[in-house]
Design a protein around this motif. Structure first.
Motif, PDB file in Angstrom:
ATOM      1  N   TRP A 260       0.976  -1.220   0.095  1.00 37.42           N
ATOM      2  CA  TRP A 260      -0.008  -0.119   0.106  1.00 37.42           C
ATOM      3  C   TRP A 260       0.802   1.210  -0.036  1.00 37.42           C
ATOM      4  N   ASP A 261       0.666   2.021  -0.903  1.00 34.10           N
ATOM      5  CA  ASP A 261       1.163   3.580  -1.018  1.00 34.10           C
ATOM      6  C   ASP A 261       0.386   4.490  -0.457  1.00 34.10           C
ATOM      7  N   GLU A 262       0.618   4.982   0.906  1.00 36.39           N
ATOM      8  CA  GLU A 262      -0.479   5.780   1.656  1.00 36.39           C
ATOM      9  C   GLU A 262      -0.218   7.310   0.656  1.00 36.39           C
ATOM     10  N   ALA A 263       0.753   7.470  -0.055  1.00 38.13           N
ATOM     11  CA  ALA A 263       0.697   9.086  -0.406  1.00 38.13           C
ATOM     12  C   ALA A 263      -0.003   8.986  -1.854  1.00 38.13           C
ATOM     13  N   GLU A 264      -0.096   7.953  -2.458  1.00 39.42           N
ATOM     14  CA  GLU A 264      -0.929   7.808  -3.883  1.00 39.42           C
ATOM     15  C   GLU A 264      -2.107   6.909  -3.609  1.00 39.42           C
ATOM     16  N   HIS A 265      -2.440   6.552  -2.166  1.00 32.79           N
ATOM     17  CA  HIS A 265      -3.636   5.728  -2.197  1.00 32.79           C
ATOM     18  C   HIS A 265      -3.856   4.528  -3.164  1.00 32.79           C
ATOM     19  N   LEU A 266      -2.775   3.975  -3.261  1.00 39.00           N
ATOM     20  CA  LEU A 266      -2.966   2.769  -4.524  1.00 39.00           C
ATOM     21  C   LEU A 266      -2.063   1.541  -3.877  1.00 39.00           C
ATOM     22  N   TRP A 267      -2.365   0.419  -4.398  1.00 43.75           N
ATOM     23  CA  TRP A 267      -1.747  -1.094  -4.134  1.00 43.75           C
ATOM     24  C   TRP A 267      -0.941  -0.952  -5.367  1.00 43.75           C
ATOM     25  N   ASP A 522       2.301   2.186   7.041  1.00 37.76           N
ATOM     26  CA  ASP A 522       3.430   2.153   7.879  1.00 37.76           C
ATOM     27  C   ASP A 522       4.417   1.309   7.780  1.00 37.76           C
ATOM     28  N   GLY A 523       4.225   0.414   6.604  1.00 38.42           N
ATOM     29  CA  GLY A 523       5.118  -0.684   6.351  1.00 38.42           C
ATOM     30  C   GLY A 523       4.873  -1.900   7.104  1.00 38.42           C
ATOM     31  N   VAL A 524       3.610  -2.063   7.609  1.00 37.39           N
ATOM     32  CA  VAL A 524       3.437  -3.165   8.496  1.00 37.39           C
ATOM     33  C   VAL A 524       3.235  -4.496   7.581  1.00 37.39           C
ATOM     34  N   ASP A 525       3.967  -5.530   7.846  1.00 36.73           N
ATOM     35  CA  ASP A 525       3.654  -6.809   7.350  1.00 36.73           C
ATOM     36  C   ASP A 525       2.417  -7.470   7.941  1.00 36.73           C
ATOM     37  N   LEU A 526       1.559  -7.981   6.826  1.00 32.60           N
ATOM     38  CA  LEU A 526       0.128  -8.336   7.300  1.00 32.60           C
ATOM     39  C   LEU A 526       0.578  -9.601   8.175  1.00 32.60           C
ATOM     40  N   HIS A 527       1.344 -10.518   7.785  1.00 32.37           N
ATOM     41  CA  HIS A 527       1.658 -11.902   8.512  1.00 32.37           C
ATOM     42  C   HIS A 527       2.234 -11.611   9.843  1.00 32.37           C
ATOM     43  N   GLU A 528       3.170 -10.539   9.832  1.00 38.82           N
ATOM     44  CA  GLU A 528       3.779 -10.466  11.026  1.00 38.82           C
ATOM     45  C   GLU A 528       2.738  -9.661  12.297  1.00 38.82           C
ATOM     46  N   SER A 529       1.944  -8.945  11.756  1.00 39.50           N
ATOM     47  CA  SER A 529       0.600  -8.375  12.489  1.00 39.50           C
ATOM     48  C   SER A 529      -0.031  -9.308  12.997  1.00 39.50           C
ATOM     49  N   ASN A 547      -8.569  -0.583   1.638  1.00 35.85           N
ATOM     50  CA  ASN A 547      -8.854  -0.942   0.489  1.00 35.85           C
ATOM     51  C   ASN A 547      -8.355  -2.381  -0.015  1.00 35.85           C
ATOM     52  N   LEU A 548      -8.282  -3.102   1.034  1.00 32.11           N
ATOM     53  CA  LEU A 548      -7.909  -4.361   0.826  1.00 32.11           C
ATOM     54  C   LEU A 548      -9.095  -5.396   1.506  1.00 32.11           C
ATOM     55  N   PHE A 549      -9.631  -6.366   0.542  1.00 29.02           N
ATOM     56  CA  PHE A 549     -10.721  -6.844   0.992  1.00 29.02           C
ATOM     57  C   PHE A 549     -10.616  -8.702   0.686  1.00 29.02           C
ATOM     58  N   LEU A 550     -11.038  -9.309   1.570  1.00 30.14           N
ATOM     59  CA  LEU A 550     -10.713 -10.800   1.587  1.00 30.14           C
ATOM     60  C   LEU A 550     -12.176 -11.647   1.287  1.00 30.14           C
ATOM     61  N   LEU A 551     -12.091 -12.390   0.276  1.00 29.30           N
ATOM     62  CA  LEU A 551     -13.060 -13.169   0.170  1.00 29.30           C
ATOM     63  C   LEU A 551     -12.774 -14.700   0.640  1.00 29.30           C
ATOM     64  N   MET A 552     -13.696 -15.223   1.203  1.00 30.93           N
ATOM     65  CA  MET A 552     -13.442 -16.544   2.174  1.00 30.93           C
ATOM     66  C   MET A 552     -12.524 -16.380   3.055  1.00 30.93           C
ATOM     67  N   ARG A 584     -19.027   7.020  -4.206  1.00 30.05           N
ATOM     68  CA  ARG A 584     -20.030   7.788  -3.877  1.00 30.05           C
ATOM     69  C   ARG A 584     -19.590   8.958  -3.174  1.00 30.05           C
ATOM     70  N   ARG A 585     -18.447   8.649  -2.393  1.00 26.37           N
ATOM     71  CA  ARG A 585     -18.037   9.554  -1.338  1.00 26.37           C
ATOM     72  C   ARG A 585     -16.730  10.480  -1.770  1.00 26.37           C
ATOM     73  N   ARG A 586     -16.372  10.089  -3.204  1.00 20.05           N
ATOM     74  CA  ARG A 586     -15.305  10.223  -3.872  1.00 20.05           C
ATOM     75  C   ARG A 586     -13.842  10.398  -2.823  1.00 20.05           C
ATOM     76  N   ALA A 587     -14.000   9.216  -1.901  1.00 19.89           N
ATOM     77  CA  ALA A 587     -12.987   8.883  -1.158  1.00 19.89           C
ATOM     78  C   ALA A 587     -11.952   8.109  -1.680  1.00 19.89           C
ATOM     79  N   GLN A 588     -10.646   7.951  -0.881  1.00 21.04           N
ATOM     80  CA  GLN A 588      -9.263   7.643  -1.466  1.00 21.04           C
ATOM     81  C   GLN A 588      -9.357   6.097  -0.742  1.00 21.04           C
ATOM     82  N   SER A 589      -9.813   5.767   0.605  1.00 19.83           N
ATOM     83  CA  SER A 589      -9.438   4.516   1.212  1.00 19.83           C
ATOM     84  C   SER A 589     -10.582   4.452   2.280  1.00 19.83           C
TER      85      SER A 589
END
Length: 662
Positions: A260-267, A522-529, A547-552, A584-589
Motif C-alpha cells: 500500500w502506497d499511502e501517499a498515492e492511495h494505491l496498491w 506504515d510498512g506493516v507486514d500483514l503476516h507479522e501483524s 482498500n484490501l478485501f478478503l473473500l473466504m 459515492r464519497r469520492r474517497a481514497q480509502s
C-alpha cells in the motif's frame, strides 16, 4: 428412461431459465418421472409454471424435521402425503403438456411468497431477503446497487482480484456488472482454483451439487447428486466464458507481493508470469480470492526427503503416476483420503492408511449416485424446477446440523458437548457398527474419541469401511515417527515398506494469503501483524490495510451448514457495496477501525466457543496454532447474509474526498 432433448444453458440472472423443450411424453412416462422426483421442489416449480397455488396444499407441505445424522427423505413427508403430492404433480404436468407447455407469466410477489412459505415451512420474515436472493426468480438480487458510470464517471478506479476460483469469478462478475475496471490474476492456466488443482482419484463435492452453484448462474442439469471434480471445473469454466470474464483474467500469473502506497492511495502488486521477470502494476483496491484450502500441509517428518519412491500431497496428485500394482501409503484420514482410498483400493498391490484421528461419517447412501433419469428429465423440461430444487437444497442446509454441534457448558458426558450432540454421536456410532460389526479390530480403530462436529465430517455410503476391510489394506493408528528410503516407520518400530506416499494431510487453512507478502500502512507486514492468528472485520477487511478485501477470509468458513459459494457470494456483494461507498464519497480509502474489528472477532469467538469445534480437545484445521477458531463461522447463514448487505460505516475509517470519518 432416456431422452435426447438438448440440455438448457446456464441461467444468466434474468429471472428464469431459457431453452426448456415442450412436454410431449405420455401419461405413463410422466408418472414414472414424478416417481423419481424431489416432490417439495417439484410442486413449488409447478405452482410457478401454472400460477396455481392450489398445488401447495397444507397436507403436502413438507414438515422438515430437524437434521441429525441424516436428512429426512422428501422433507419428512408421510407416505400418504407423498402419494398425494405425486397425484398433484402428475395432474399439473398433464395440464401443462395439454396446454402447449406455455408457462405462466413471471410470478408476482404473492405467488413467490406462497412458494417460499411452502418450501420453508413458513420461514420468518427475517429470512425473506435471503430466500428471494437464493431463489433468483425476482431477478439477480445480488447484483450491485450502483454503476460506476452513474456514481463516479470521472473518477479513475481499478481493482485487482487475486484468484480465479469460485470467489474470484464471483468478484469478477460483480465488478463487471458495476462497470469497474478490474484485472484477475491467477497462477494457474485455467479457472477453477481448488477444482482445477485437485485431480486426485475420487475427488468430488461433499455438498449437494445444486446448492454448490452461483445464485446468478444456476444450472438445472447436474448429472450427479454430489458432483465430481470435473463437473464443477466444467461449470466454472462455463461461467467464465458465458459471463465474459475471461478477457479480464491473466493466467499463469502469480502475485508475489502487494504493498500500500499511502501517499498515492494505491496498491502496488508485484507479479510474475511464467518465467518472465517480476512486473508491477497499480490498483485502487485489491480483492483477495485465494481461498482457505489451497496451501498444502505437508508434515515435517524426519527423513521425509530420503524416501526412495514417489511422494506428493493429495492436492498435487500427479496424473502420470499409475498406482496399479504399487504398495501405496496414504497419510491421513480426512476428506481427501476418504475419497482417494476407495478409488485406488482395487488397483494397488497393498494399501497402508495412517490415521491420527478417525473421522466421523455421515450416512449418505446417494453420495456416488447419478441424478435419477426421471428427475433429470423433469429438471430439463419443467421451467423453474432447477431453481426450486437448488432453493430446496439450500434451505435444508441453511441451519444444517448447527443445533447438533452446540456446546453446553453444563454437559459432562464424555465424547459429546450437549444432549443433541450426544444423540448425533449415538446415531453415527450405530451407523459405523452396522458396517464393521464383523471386524471388532476395525471398529475400535474407526471409532472417533472426540465429539461429532469438532472436525470435518465425511460423507459415507459404505465404500470407506469396505475398502478398509480388504485383505491387502492395513489401517495403522500408531504415530508416524520417521521416513526411510524403504517406507514409513511408526512409533512401535515397524517399517511399512511402500512405493508411493500420498500425504492426505489437509491444508494450512489459517495461513491466509501466504506466501504473498502484504504490506499495509506504515510498512506493516500483514503476516507479522497477524502472527498466525488472522483477524478481519466481517472476515473481509483488516485495520491498517486500506482498500484490501478478503473473500473466504477469517471466520467465514461454514462446516455444518450451507456452502462456501454462498459465503463467497455474500462477501463479494459486501465488497461491492464498500467500493460503492468509496466512489459515492469520492474517497481514497476505507478500512475498519481496530475497535470494530476486535468487537466483531470477540463476538465470533463467543459463538465458536459454543460449538463442538471450539471446546473439543482434538487437532482440527478449524483452529489456528494459537488454539483460536479463526477459520469457522459459528452462526446461521441468515446472520451472515444480513450483516453483508451493506457496510456499517461507523465501523470504518474513510479517508479522502475532502473529509475523514471514522
Amino acid at each position: 428412461m432416456t431422452s435426447t432433448t438438448p440440455v438448457p444453458p446456464l441461467a444468466t440472472g434474468d429471472g428464469r431459465h431459457d431453452g426448456f423443450p415442450p412436454v410431449r411424453e405420455d401419461d405413463a412416462f410422466l408418472e414414472q418421472a414424478v416417481s423419481e422426483a424431489e416432490l417439495p421442489a417439484l410442486l413449488a416449480a409447478l405452482a410457478l409454471v401454472t400460477g396455481d397455488t392450489a398445488l401447495l396444499e397444507d397436507g403436502v407441505k413438507p414438515p422438515l424435521p430437524p437434521m441429525d445424522s441424516t436428512i429426512a427423505p422428501q422433507g419428512g413427508m408421510s407416505a400418504a402425503a407423498q402419494q398425494r403430492a405425486r397425484e398433484l404433480a402428475v395432474g399439473a404436468l398433464k395440464a401443462f403438456r395439454d396446454g402447449g407447455s406455455v408457462p405462466a407469466p413471471d410470478p408476482g410477489p404473492e405467488l413467490l411468497g406462497a412458494v417460499m412459505r411452502f418450501v420453508t415451512k413458513d420461514a420468518g420474515d427475517e429470512y425473506l431477503p435471503l430466500l428471494r436472493h437464493e431463489l433468483g426468480l425476482a431477478g439477480d438480487l445480488g447484483a450491485p446497487t450502483w454503476h460506476k458510470d452513474d456514481t463516479a464517471p470521472a473518477t479513475p478506479f481499478s481493482v485487482a482480484v487475486i484468484g480465479a476460483g469460485i470467489s474470484g469469478l464471483a468478484a469478477a462478475h460483480r465488478l463487471q456488472q458495476a462497470g469497474v475496471d478490474h484485472v484477475v490474476f491467477d497462477k494457474n492456466p485455467e479457472v477453477g482454483g481448488t477444482w482445477w488443482e485437485n485431480v486426485y482419484p475420487g475427488c468430488r463435492l461433499d455438498t449437494p451439487n445444486f446448492a454448490y452453484s452461483y445464485s446468478f448462474a444456476q444450472k438445472p442439469d447436474w448429472p450427479d447428486q454430489f458432483s465430481r471434480r470435473q463437473q464443477i471445473e466444467d461449470y466454472l469454466r462455463d461461467v467464465a466464458t458465458d459471463f465474459g470474464l475471461r478477457p479480464h483474467i491473466r493466467f499463469d500469473t502469480e502475485v508475489l507481493a502487494a504493498s500500500w502506497d499511502e501517499a498515492e492511495h494505491l496498491w502496488t502488486l508485484t507479479t510474475r508470469t511464467g518465467d518472465e521477470p517480476p512486473a508491477t502494476s497499480r490498483f485502487h483496491a485489491v480483492v483477495s480470492a485465494v481461498g482457505q484450502l489451497n496451501l498444502p500441509n505437508i508434515p515435517d517428518i524426519p527423513g521425509r526427503d530420503t524416501f526412495a519412491g514417489r511422494w506428493f500431497h493429495s492436492s498435487r496428485w500427479d496424473p502420470a503416476v499409475d498406482v496399479t500394482g504399487l504398495r501405496v501409503a496414504v497419510v491421513g484420514t480426512g476428506a481427501s483420503a476418504y475419497q482417494i482410498v476407495p478409488s485406488v483400493v482395487g488397483a494397488v498391490a497393498g494399501l497402508t492408511v495412517f490415521q491420527r484421528n478417525a473421522p466421523w461419517m455421515l450416512p449418505t447412501p446417494g453420495y456416488h449416485r447419478e441424478t435419477p433419469p426421471g428427475m433429470h428429465w423433469l429438471l430439463r423440461h419443467v421451467p423453474h424446477y432447477g431453481r426450486c430444487y437448488r432453493f430446496w437444497q439450500f434451505w435444508l442446509a441453511s441451519e444444517g446440523r448447527l443445533p447438533f454441534v452446540e456446546a453446553d457448558p453444563e454437559w459432562t458426558e464424555e465424547g459429546s458437548t450437549s444432549a443433541r450432540n450426544a444423540e448425533l454421536r449415538r446415531q453415527l456410532l450405530g451407523h459405523l457398527r452396522a458396517q464393521v460389526a464383523d471386524r471388532p479390530d476395525l471398529l475400535a480403530k474407526m471409532t472417533p474419541t472426540y465429539p461429532p462436529g469438532a472436525k470435518r465430517m465425511t460423507r459415507d455410503n459404505g465404500v470407506w469401511a469396505a475398502a478398509l476391510k480388504q485383505p491387502h489394506v492395513d489401517l495403522v493408528t500408531e504415530a508416524v515417527t520417521s521416513i526411510v528410503p524403504e517406507g514409513i516407520v511408526t512409533a512401535d518400530g515397524v517399517l511399512h515398506e511402500v512405493d508411493l506416499v500420498v500425504y492426505a494431510t489437509g491444508f494450512r487453512a489459517s495461513d491466509y494469503l501466504e506466501p504473498m507478502t502484504v504490506t499495509g500502512r506504515d510498512g506493516v507486514d500483514l503476516h507479522e501483524s497477524w502472527d498466525g492468528d488472522a483477524r478481519a472485520h466481517m472476515g473481509v477487511t483488516v485495520p491498517g490495510f486500506p482498500n484490501l478485501f478478503l473473500l473466504m477470509g477469517p471466520n467465514t468458513g461454514v462446516v455444518v451448514n450451507g456452502s462456501s459459494l454462498f459465503m463467497a457470494e455474500c462477501a463479494t456483494e459486501y465488497v461491492l457495496e464498500c467500493l460503492g461507498e468509496l466512489l459515492r464519497r469520492r474517497a481514497q480509502s476505507l478500512e475498519p477501525t481496530r475497535e470494530a474489528t476486535d468487537a466483531f472477532c470477540a463476538w465470533v469467538d463467543e459463538g465458536n466457543l459454543r460449538r463442538a469445534w471450539g471446546v473439543a480437545d482434538v487437532h482440527t484445521w478449524y483452529r489456528n496454532r494459537h488454539g483460536r477458531a479463526s477459520q469457522v463461522w459459528p452462526y446461521s447463514l441468515v446472520e451472515f447474509h444480513r450483516r453483508t448487505r451493506r457496510p456499517d460505516l461507523s465501523a470504518f475509517t474513510v479517508r479522502g474526498g475532502g473529509e475523514e470519518t471514522s
